[in-house]
Design an enzyme around this catalytic site. Structure first.
Site, short mmCIF file in Angstrom:
data_model
loop_
_atom_site.label_atom_id
_atom_site.label_comp_id
_atom_site.label_asym_id
_atom_site.label_seq_id
_atom_site.Cartn_x
_atom_site.Cartn_y
_atom_site.Cartn_z
N ARG A 69 0.84 -1.18 0.00
CA ARG A 69 0.00 0.00 0.00
C ARG A 69 0.89 1.25 0.00
O ARG A 69 2.11 1.14 0.11
CB ARG A 69 -0.94 0.00 1.22
CG ARG A 69 -0.17 -0.40 2.46
CD ARG A 69 -0.40 0.34 3.70
NE ARG A 69 -0.32 1.75 3.60
CZ ARG A 69 0.83 2.47 3.70
NH1 ARG A 69 2.00 1.89 3.87
NH2 ARG A 69 0.79 3.78 3.61
N GLY A 70 0.24 2.41 -0.12
CA GLY A 70 1.00 3.66 -0.22
C GLY A 70 1.23 3.96 -1.69
O GLY A 70 1.59 3.07 -2.47
N ALA A 71 1.03 5.23 -2.06
CA ALA A 71 0.97 5.57 -3.48
C ALA A 71 2.23 5.17 -4.28
O ALA A 71 2.12 4.48 -5.30
CB ALA A 71 0.65 7.05 -3.63
N ARG A 122 -7.54 -0.68 -6.75
CA ARG A 122 -7.81 0.47 -5.87
C ARG A 122 -7.83 1.73 -6.75
O ARG A 122 -6.96 1.89 -7.60
CB ARG A 122 -6.74 0.62 -4.77
CG ARG A 122 -6.74 -0.54 -3.77
CD ARG A 122 -5.81 -0.26 -2.59
NE ARG A 122 -6.37 0.75 -1.69
CZ ARG A 122 -5.66 1.36 -0.73
NH1 ARG A 122 -4.37 1.07 -0.56
NH2 ARG A 122 -6.22 2.25 0.05
N GLN A 177 -2.63 2.71 9.90
CA GLN A 177 -1.30 2.75 9.27
C GLN A 177 -0.32 3.58 10.09
O GLN A 177 0.88 3.31 10.09
CB GLN A 177 -1.40 3.35 7.86
CG GLN A 177 -2.10 2.48 6.83
CD GLN A 177 -3.58 2.79 6.76
OE1 GLN A 177 -4.21 3.16 7.74
NE2 GLN A 177 -4.15 2.64 5.58
N ASP A 200 -1.95 10.89 -2.38
CA ASP A 200 -2.31 9.82 -3.31
C ASP A 200 -2.59 10.32 -4.71
O ASP A 200 -2.38 9.61 -5.70
CB ASP A 200 -3.52 9.04 -2.78
CG ASP A 200 -3.06 8.03 -1.75
OD1 ASP A 200 -2.88 8.42 -0.58
OD2 ASP A 200 -2.81 6.87 -2.13
N ASN A 255 -5.44 12.42 0.08
CA ASN A 255 -4.56 11.60 0.92
C ASN A 255 -5.46 10.89 1.93
O ASN A 255 -6.69 11.05 1.91
CB ASN A 255 -3.49 12.46 1.61
CG ASN A 255 -2.41 11.62 2.27
OD1 ASN A 255 -1.84 10.74 1.63
ND2 ASN A 255 -2.14 11.85 3.54
N LYS A 256 -4.86 10.12 2.78
CA LYS A 256 -5.60 9.32 3.74
C LYS A 256 -6.67 10.13 4.47
O LYS A 256 -6.44 11.28 4.83
CB LYS A 256 -4.59 8.71 4.72
CG LYS A 256 -5.14 7.84 5.80
CD LYS A 256 -6.02 6.71 5.29
CE LYS A 256 -5.40 5.87 4.21
NZ LYS A 256 -6.37 5.01 3.49
#
Ligand code: MRU
Length: 348
Positions: free
Chosen positions: A46-48, A89, A196, A237, A247-248
């Site tokens: 995960r994570g862009a 995603r 996270q 993201d 973003n998150k």
């Protein structure tokens, strides 16, 4: 700590299974496209920037054993693989950028034998990984200039080693400042619902020898009002042409709080996170995930009635007006974003 989140080893994608952290550091090897799709979906990776890298490798994984000799058949297969990976995603631009980069080199070499095209695709996917390592260090170097010795930084989610190949964006800024001999204190927001911040950022910051304090997400306002935060730095993201940044979920909250308390709010991201085809926040697709991520703590124990109605968007968009600057591998971009983003990203 010398760890690498994503690698290509023995003809397989090797990743750290992030669902096992912080309890265990486990690597898994992926050699089926369906397994990669699942690993992205359940956020083992995960994570862009990390998604951009595995998407590139996934393009090769999806065709490496495909036997065919003519381009048009091969190209149909490539498009099917691209569509499939892209369905995992929706929000991180990097995922699609990784797919598109590997597709583009295949197309540019369509006159070559298929076996050669496959090798070119793999080389491009490896180049994406290498370039991420370089870009994150540049982001770190630009961002570190913003931090003084003893700066106190608030971050959310994980925009670190685990969200990239081996360094990170927001946390890369911290690592770079640390390498310059600055003592940085980090507050890591736990990042409900999948934690996270608690599971990943706290783990990796601790391993890197950074002074890190974990806070519940709803503690940020108090900390800011108590004068405990000098700067907020987050990852991204997807960044629209006008600087609006997905973003998150919870990042927007922090940006509003930072504005109120007159605390600088910085976003950090490589070029691959920008989506200049999207004008502003209206064009950014926000991923909605399953209710049980909220109703049970990491799927183990119920913390809400089973039938509770749940809304679980996992990203939000921070309007560009709230962003003090965007730390990129090309330098720090400031307002007016529409003009400065284009100019900065054009630099070689
Ligand atoms: O749902 P996740 O864990 O993939 O979300 C990740 C984030 O929001 C990160 O902050 C973002 O991808 C930037 S990572 C350098």
């Amino acid at each position: 700590m010398n760890i690498r989140t994503i690698d290509w080893k023995n003809n397989k994608i090797r990743i750290i299974d992030q669902t096992k952290l912080p309890l265990r550091l486990v690597y898994i090897n992926i050699d089926r496209l369906e397994d990669l799709w699942q690993a992205i979906k359940i956020m083992q990776v995960r994570g862009a920037p990390a998604l951009g890298a595995v998407a590139g490798l996934g393009m090769y994984l999806g065709i490496k054993d495909y036997v065919c000799s003519d381009w048009s058949k091969f190209s149909r297969k490539l498009n099917a693989v691209a569509k499939y990976i892209g369905s995992s995603r929706p929000t991180a631009r990097n995922l699609f950028w990784g797919i598109e980069r590997v597709l583009a080199v295949a197309l540019a070499n369509k006159e070559q034998p298929i076996s050669k095209i496959k090798q070119i695709m793999l080389a491009e996917a490896k180049l994406i990984m290498h370039q991420d390592m370089v870009a994150c260090r540049k982001i770190g170097a630009y961002g570190a200039k913003l931090l003084k010795d003893n700066s106190r930084v608030l971050t959310i989610c994980n925009a670190g080693i685990l969200a990239s190949i081996d360094y990170g964006t927001a946390l890369g800024v911290i690592y770079s400042a640390q390498a310059q001999g600055k003592n940085i204190k980090v507050f890591s927001s736990e990042t409900r619902p999948l934690l996270q911040g608690a599971r990943l950022s706290t783990w990796e910051l601790h391993k890197q020898g950074i002074d890190v304090t974990l806070i519940a997400d709803n503690t940020a306002a108090k900390l800011m009002r108590d004068g405990q935060i000098d700067m907020v730095i987050t990852g991204a993201d997807r960044i629209a042409a006008n600087g609006d940044t997905a973003n998150k979920i919870g990042t927007f909250n922090l940006a509003v709080l930072a504005k109120y308390h007159k605390i600088p709010f910085y976003v950090s991201a490589p070029r691959s996170t920008f989506d200049l085809k999207i004008k502003n926040k209206a064009g950014i697709k926000i991923e909605i995930r399953k209710p049980d991520e909220i109703t049970s703590i990491l799927f183990k124990k119920d913390v809400a009635p089973k039938k509770a109605r749940v809304f679980n968007p996992v990203f939000d968009v921070t309007p560009h007006q709230l962003i003090s600057g965007i730390i990129t591998d090309k330098g720090i971009i400031r307002m007016p974003y529409s003009q400065n983003i284009r100019e900065t990203l054009r630099k070689e």
